[in-house]
Scaffold this motif. Structure first.
Motif, PDB file in Angstrom:
ATOM      1  N   PHE A   6       0.884  -1.157   0.000  1.00  0.00           N
ATOM      2  CA  PHE A   6       0.000   0.000   0.000  1.00  0.00           C
ATOM      3  C   PHE A   6       0.921   1.206   0.000  1.00  0.00           C
ATOM      4  CE2 PHE A   6      -2.096   3.465   2.243  1.00  0.00           C
ATOM      5  CZ  PHE A   6      -3.308   3.531   1.582  1.00  0.00           C
ATOM      6  N   PHE A   7       0.631   2.184  -0.822  1.00  0.00           N
ATOM      7  CA  PHE A   7       1.501   3.348  -0.906  1.00  0.00           C
ATOM      8  C   PHE A   7       0.914   4.486  -0.083  1.00  0.00           C
ATOM      9  CE2 PHE A   7       2.566   0.754  -4.503  1.00  0.00           C
ATOM     10  CZ  PHE A   7       3.948   0.774  -4.454  1.00  0.00           C
ATOM     11  N   GLN A   8       1.674   4.910   0.909  1.00  0.00           N
ATOM     12  CA  GLN A   8       1.245   5.958   1.816  1.00  0.00           C
ATOM     13  C   GLN A   8       1.727   7.313   1.288  1.00  0.00           C
ATOM     14  OE1 GLN A   8       2.846   5.709   5.833  1.00  0.00           O
ATOM     15  NE2 GLN A   8       0.738   5.967   6.562  1.00  0.00           N
ATOM     16  N   CYS A   9       0.783   8.189   1.039  1.00  0.00           N
ATOM     17  CA  CYS A   9       1.073   9.507   0.480  1.00  0.00           C
ATOM     18  C   CYS A   9       1.964  10.307   1.429  1.00  0.00           C
ATOM     19  CB  CYS A   9      -0.242  10.250   0.250  1.00  0.00           C
ATOM     20  SG  CYS A   9      -0.041  11.910  -0.424  1.00  0.00           S
ATOM     21  N   GLN A  10       2.931  11.002   0.858  1.00  0.00           N
ATOM     22  CA  GLN A  10       3.827  11.862   1.626  1.00  0.00           C
ATOM     23  C   GLN A  10       3.514  13.348   1.389  1.00  0.00           C
ATOM     24  OE1 GLN A  10       6.194  10.375   3.861  1.00  0.00           O
ATOM     25  NE2 GLN A  10       4.700   8.815   3.300  1.00  0.00           N
ATOM     26  N   ARG A  11       2.399  13.602   0.686  1.00  0.00           N
ATOM     27  CA  ARG A  11       1.924  14.957   0.420  1.00  0.00           C
ATOM     28  C   ARG A  11       2.967  15.805  -0.313  1.00  0.00           C
ATOM     29  NH1 ARG A  11      -2.288  16.647   4.079  1.00  0.00           N
ATOM     30  NH2 ARG A  11      -2.369  18.386   2.647  1.00  0.00           N
ATOM     31  N   CYS A  12       3.647  15.197  -1.292  1.00  0.00           N
ATOM     32  CA  CYS A  12       4.668  15.919  -2.066  1.00  0.00           C
ATOM     33  C   CYS A  12       4.041  16.848  -3.108  1.00  0.00           C
ATOM     34  CB  CYS A  12       5.629  14.945  -2.741  1.00  0.00           C
ATOM     35  SG  CYS A  12       4.900  13.932  -4.054  1.00  0.00           S
ATOM     36  N   GLY A  13       2.792  16.559  -3.513  1.00  0.00           N
ATOM     37  CA  GLY A  13       2.100  17.386  -4.496  1.00  0.00           C
ATOM     38  C   GLY A  13       2.461  17.095  -5.936  1.00  0.00           C
ATOM     39  N   ASN A  14       3.368  16.163  -6.172  1.00  0.00           N
ATOM     40  CA  ASN A  14       3.805  15.900  -7.542  1.00  0.00           C
ATOM     41  C   ASN A  14       2.693  15.357  -8.430  1.00  0.00           C
ATOM     42  OD1 ASN A  14       6.336  16.856  -6.958  1.00  0.00           O
ATOM     43  ND2 ASN A  14       7.186  14.840  -6.527  1.00  0.00           N
ATOM     44  N   CYS A  15       1.792  14.550  -7.877  1.00  0.00           N
ATOM     45  CA  CYS A  15       0.697  14.013  -8.687  1.00  0.00           C
ATOM     46  C   CYS A  15      -0.245  15.126  -9.141  1.00  0.00           C
ATOM     47  CB  CYS A  15      -0.064  12.934  -7.929  1.00  0.00           C
ATOM     48  SG  CYS A  15      -0.764  13.479  -6.361  1.00  0.00           S
ATOM     49  N   CYS A  16      -0.265  16.227  -8.408  1.00  0.00           N
ATOM     50  CA  CYS A  16      -1.130  17.364  -8.733  1.00  0.00           C
ATOM     51  C   CYS A  16      -0.531  18.252  -9.813  1.00  0.00           C
ATOM     52  CB  CYS A  16      -1.375  18.194  -7.485  1.00  0.00           C
ATOM     53  SG  CYS A  16      -2.003  17.237  -6.097  1.00  0.00           S
ATOM     54  N   LYS A  17       0.664  17.916 -10.239  1.00  0.00           N
ATOM     55  CA  LYS A  17       1.350  18.699 -11.273  1.00  0.00           C
ATOM     56  C   LYS A  17       1.380  17.971 -12.607  1.00  0.00           C
ATOM     57  CE  LYS A  17       4.269  20.732  -7.761  1.00  0.00           C
ATOM     58  NZ  LYS A  17       5.609  20.768  -7.171  1.00  0.00           N
ATOM     59  N   TRP A  18       0.807  16.776 -12.655  1.00  0.00           N
ATOM     60  CA  TRP A  18       0.818  15.949 -13.850  1.00  0.00           C
ATOM     61  C   TRP A  18      -0.334  16.343 -14.761  1.00  0.00           C
ATOM     62  CZ3 TRP A  18       4.789  12.808 -14.750  1.00  0.00           C
ATOM     63  CH2 TRP A  18       4.687  11.892 -15.793  1.00  0.00           C
ATOM     64  N   PRO A  19      -0.115  16.446 -16.065  1.00  0.00           N
ATOM     65  CA  PRO A  19      -1.216  16.803 -16.961  1.00  0.00           C
ATOM     66  C   PRO A  19      -2.277  15.711 -17.013  1.00  0.00           C
ATOM     67  CG  PRO A  19       0.777  16.290 -18.216  1.00  0.00           C
ATOM     68  CD  PRO A  19       1.151  16.249 -16.768  1.00  0.00           C
ATOM     69  N   GLY A  20      -3.505  16.120 -17.168  1.00  0.00           N
ATOM     70  CA  GLY A  20      -4.596  15.162 -17.284  1.00  0.00           C
ATOM     71  C   GLY A  20      -5.866  15.703 -16.674  1.00  0.00           C
ATOM     72  N   GLU A  21      -6.864  14.874 -16.652  1.00  0.00           N
ATOM     73  CA  GLU A  21      -8.164  15.283 -16.132  1.00  0.00           C
ATOM     74  C   GLU A  21      -8.393  14.743 -14.724  1.00  0.00           C
ATOM     75  OE1 GLU A  21     -10.838  15.770 -20.113  1.00  0.00           O
ATOM     76  OE2 GLU A  21     -10.862  13.802 -19.157  1.00  0.00           O
ATOM     77  N   PRO A  82     -11.513  15.122  -4.629  1.00  0.00           N
ATOM     78  CA  PRO A  82     -12.242  14.087  -5.367  1.00  0.00           C
ATOM     79  C   PRO A  82     -11.677  12.676  -5.137  1.00  0.00           C
ATOM     80  CG  PRO A  82     -11.780  15.963  -6.788  1.00  0.00           C
ATOM     81  CD  PRO A  82     -11.008  16.176  -5.519  1.00  0.00           C
ATOM     82  N   ALA A  83     -12.510  11.679  -5.354  1.00  0.00           N
ATOM     83  CA  ALA A  83     -12.112  10.276  -5.184  1.00  0.00           C
ATOM     84  C   ALA A  83     -10.896   9.941  -6.037  1.00  0.00           C
ATOM     85  CB  ALA A  83     -13.280   9.357  -5.532  1.00  0.00           C
ATOM     86  N   GLN A  84     -10.822  10.495  -7.230  1.00  0.00           N
ATOM     87  CA  GLN A  84      -9.679  10.230  -8.099  1.00  0.00           C
ATOM     88  C   GLN A  84      -8.381  10.636  -7.403  1.00  0.00           C
ATOM     89  OE1 GLN A  84      -9.975  11.685 -12.127  1.00  0.00           O
ATOM     90  NE2 GLN A  84      -7.776  11.808 -12.342  1.00  0.00           N
ATOM     91  N   CYS A  85      -8.388  11.764  -6.747  1.00  0.00           N
ATOM     92  CA  CYS A  85      -7.194  12.243  -6.038  1.00  0.00           C
ATOM     93  C   CYS A  85      -6.888  11.365  -4.823  1.00  0.00           C
ATOM     94  CB  CYS A  85      -7.387  13.685  -5.585  1.00  0.00           C
ATOM     95  SG  CYS A  85      -7.710  14.832  -6.941  1.00  0.00           S
ATOM     96  N   ARG A  86      -7.920  11.014  -4.073  1.00  0.00           N
ATOM     97  CA  ARG A  86      -7.734  10.169  -2.886  1.00  0.00           C
ATOM     98  C   ARG A  86      -7.185   8.797  -3.249  1.00  0.00           C
ATOM     99  NH1 ARG A  86     -12.832  12.080  -1.816  1.00  0.00           N
ATOM    100  NH2 ARG A  86     -13.736  10.043  -2.184  1.00  0.00           N
ATOM    101  N   GLY A  87      -7.513   8.303  -4.431  1.00  0.00           N
ATOM    102  CA  GLY A  87      -7.120   6.956  -4.821  1.00  0.00           C
ATOM    103  C   GLY A  87      -5.706   6.797  -5.329  1.00  0.00           C
ATOM    104  N   PHE A  88      -5.078   7.901  -5.696  1.00  0.00           N
ATOM    105  CA  PHE A  88      -3.732   7.810  -6.262  1.00  0.00           C
ATOM    106  C   PHE A  88      -2.709   7.529  -5.173  1.00  0.00           C
ATOM    107  CE2 PHE A  88       0.330   9.406  -7.728  1.00  0.00           C
ATOM    108  CZ  PHE A  88       0.390   8.873  -8.993  1.00  0.00           C
ATOM    109  N   PRO A  89      -1.754   6.643  -5.355  1.00  0.00           N
ATOM    110  CA  PRO A  89      -1.487   5.764  -6.488  1.00  0.00           C
ATOM    111  C   PRO A  89      -2.029   4.349  -6.289  1.00  0.00           C
ATOM    112  CG  PRO A  89       0.424   5.753  -5.084  1.00  0.00           C
ATOM    113  CD  PRO A  89      -0.608   6.656  -4.428  1.00  0.00           C
ATOM    114  N   ASN A  90      -2.863   4.148  -5.258  1.00  0.00           N
ATOM    115  CA  ASN A  90      -3.299   2.793  -4.917  1.00  0.00           C
ATOM    116  C   ASN A  90      -4.411   2.245  -5.795  1.00  0.00           C
ATOM    117  OD1 ASN A  90      -1.609   2.095  -2.528  1.00  0.00           O
ATOM    118  ND2 ASN A  90      -2.464   4.031  -1.835  1.00  0.00           N
ATOM    119  N   THR A  91      -5.375   3.061  -6.166  1.00  0.00           N
ATOM    120  CA  THR A  91      -6.466   2.556  -6.992  1.00  0.00           C
ATOM    121  C   THR A  91      -6.251   2.857  -8.468  1.00  0.00           C
ATOM    122  OG1 THR A  91      -7.815   4.534  -6.634  1.00  0.00           O
ATOM    123  CG2 THR A  91      -8.140   2.686  -5.116  1.00  0.00           C
ATOM    124  N   TRP A  92      -5.347   3.764  -8.769  1.00  0.00           N
ATOM    125  CA  TRP A  92      -4.979   4.064 -10.152  1.00  0.00           C
ATOM    126  C   TRP A  92      -3.634   4.782 -10.126  1.00  0.00           C
ATOM    127  CZ3 TRP A  92      -3.896   8.709 -12.538  1.00  0.00           C
ATOM    128  CH2 TRP A  92      -4.117   9.850 -11.766  1.00  0.00           C
TER     129      TRP A  92
END
Length: 113
Positions: A6-21, A82-92
């Motif tokens: 299980f990947f525990q988020c470290q709140r780095c914010g990098n996933c929030c900088k990736w292009p996409g929807e 949103p759920a999409q954000c909460r799920g990263f990187p474990n559910t997608w």
């Protein structure tokens, strides 16, 4: 019991900088709008756009692809994201995500079905 990573988020914010929807549904829109103390219609107009496939709404992003709600490395709507954000990187996740994400792998026990 089985063990899986299980990947525990470290709140780095990098996933929030990736292009996409970042998809948002009606319930999430209402929840975030309430959190921001604004009407849902105003939230939709200010913070969302129609998805590329025209099948719903996505959060707007800045020209550099950062999420509109990212402030430095902090999510300004973290409590209701949103759920999409909460799920990263474990559910997608996306190809190459480990190169940008600082999440730490931890072992969790799961029941075998």
């Amino acid at each position: 019991m089985a063990r899986k990573p299980f990947f525990q988020c470290q709140r780095c914010g990098n996933c929030c900088k990736w292009p996409g929807e970042v998809l948002v549904n009606d319930d999430e829109i209402d929840t975030i709008a309430d959190y921001l103390e604004m009407p849902a219609a105003a939230f939709v107009e200010r913070y969302t756009k129609v998805r590329a496939n025209r099948q719903g709404l996505t959060l707007k992003e800045r020209p550099n692809h950062e999420c509109i709600f990212l402030d430095g490395i902090e999510c300004t709507i973290n409590d209701v994201k949103p759920a999409q954000c909460r799920g990263f990187p474990n559910t997608w996740n996306f190809p190459g995500w480990r190169k940008v994400c600082e999440a730490v792998a931890v072992e969790v026990e799961t029941e075998k079905l």
